[in-house]
Design an enzyme around this catalytic site. Structure first.
Site, mmCIF file in Angstrom:
data_model
loop_
_atom_site.group_PDB
_atom_site.id
_atom_site.type_symbol
_atom_site.label_atom_id
_atom_site.label_comp_id
_atom_site.label_asym_id
_atom_site.label_seq_id
_atom_site.Cartn_x
_atom_site.Cartn_y
_atom_site.Cartn_z
ATOM 1 N N HIS A 85 0.836 -1.203 0.000
ATOM 2 C CA HIS A 85 0.000 0.000 0.000
ATOM 3 C C HIS A 85 0.878 1.263 0.000
ATOM 4 O O HIS A 85 0.686 2.161 -0.830
ATOM 5 C CB HIS A 85 -0.918 -0.016 1.233
ATOM 6 C CG HIS A 85 -1.793 1.179 1.361
ATOM 7 N ND1 HIS A 85 -3.091 1.192 0.892
ATOM 8 C CD2 HIS A 85 -1.585 2.404 1.909
ATOM 9 C CE1 HIS A 85 -3.633 2.379 1.149
ATOM 10 N NE2 HIS A 85 -2.735 3.128 1.760
ATOM 11 N N GLU A 86 1.824 1.342 0.928
ATOM 12 C CA GLU A 86 2.633 2.562 1.039
ATOM 13 C C GLU A 86 3.537 2.756 -0.179
ATOM 14 O O GLU A 86 3.676 3.883 -0.669
ATOM 15 C CB GLU A 86 3.449 2.573 2.338
ATOM 16 C CG GLU A 86 2.603 2.589 3.607
ATOM 17 C CD GLU A 86 1.541 3.682 3.680
ATOM 18 O OE1 GLU A 86 1.702 4.739 3.025
ATOM 19 O OE2 GLU A 86 0.546 3.490 4.396
ATOM 20 N N HIS A 97 1.642 4.378 -2.954
ATOM 21 C CA HIS A 97 1.557 5.844 -2.896
ATOM 22 C C HIS A 97 2.797 6.484 -3.525
ATOM 23 O O HIS A 97 2.693 7.496 -4.217
ATOM 24 C CB HIS A 97 1.413 6.334 -1.451
ATOM 25 C CG HIS A 97 0.067 6.116 -0.859
ATOM 26 N ND1 HIS A 97 -1.111 6.393 -1.517
ATOM 27 C CD2 HIS A 97 -0.291 5.652 0.372
ATOM 28 C CE1 HIS A 97 -2.140 6.118 -0.723
ATOM 29 N NE2 HIS A 97 -1.674 5.654 0.418
ATOM 30 N N CYS A 152 -6.004 0.304 -10.552
ATOM 31 C CA CYS A 152 -4.756 0.801 -9.984
ATOM 32 C C CYS A 152 -3.551 0.232 -10.732
ATOM 33 O O CYS A 152 -2.578 0.935 -10.967
ATOM 34 C CB CYS A 152 -4.679 0.468 -8.493
ATOM 35 S SG CYS A 152 -5.822 1.458 -7.485
#
Length: 173
Positions: free
Chosen positions: A130-131, A134, A168
């Site tokens: 997830h990080e 980003h 995504c």
């Protein structure tokens, strides 16, 4: 693409293995694991009994050898007015951080029949992916199964998958 994992504090080998495996699997990138670092000076907030997430990201950016660098720490992190964060990253940046502190609860509420250790490693993999997402420019996704879905509690982390949804995935391809 090289992602360098920067352990800050005592990070068990199985956590580093889970993180590097997830990054290789989802982003098809090269992963290295840096030497363990001490907690950055000034990160601890005695009034909150927590650590500010931003100095951890700055340390990862400073010592990391990758195009993307992610700190992993067992310390409890906060960001601005939030009570806590599982992780933090700068959108399109090179640095990010994940805290394992609040990912270590005993169960996933009966969502699966995995052991507590398997649940914990699963959460670590999802938060790492997830990080780093980003840092690739991905924002939070509305699909609650996508790893980029915003997860304020471990329950939401447990529900989502370790992978990017099709939308995504197309954004970073």
């Amino acid at each position: 693409m090289l992602v360098d994992i920067v352990p800050i504090g005592t990070v068990p080998a199985e956590v580093k293995r889970a993180a590097s495996g997830a990054l290789r699997s989802v982003y098809d990138c090269e992963v290295t694991i840096n030497d363990s670092q001490s907690v950055p000076n000034g990160a601890y907030d005695s009034g909150r009994n927590q650590y500010s997430a931003e100095p951890f990201i700055q340390l990862a950016e400073r010592v990391g050898r990758g195009e993307k660098n992610i700190a992993i720490t067992p310390h409890d992190l906060f960001y601005r007015r939030r009570n806590y964060v599982f992780g933090l990253a700068y959108l399109d940046g090179s640095g990010s951080v994940v805290s394992t502190y609040r990912l270590q609860t005993s169960s996933d509420g009966g969502f699966s029949n995995q052991s507590a250790n398997e649940i914990f490693e699963d959460r670590v993999r999802k938060e790492i992916v997830h990080e780093i997402g980003h840092t690739y420019g991905l924002e939070h996704c509305d699909n609650n199964r996508c790893v980029m879905n915003f997860s304020p509690t471990v329950r939401e982390v447990d529900i989502k998958e370790e992978n990017l949804c099709g939308s995504c995935q197309r954004l970073i391809s």
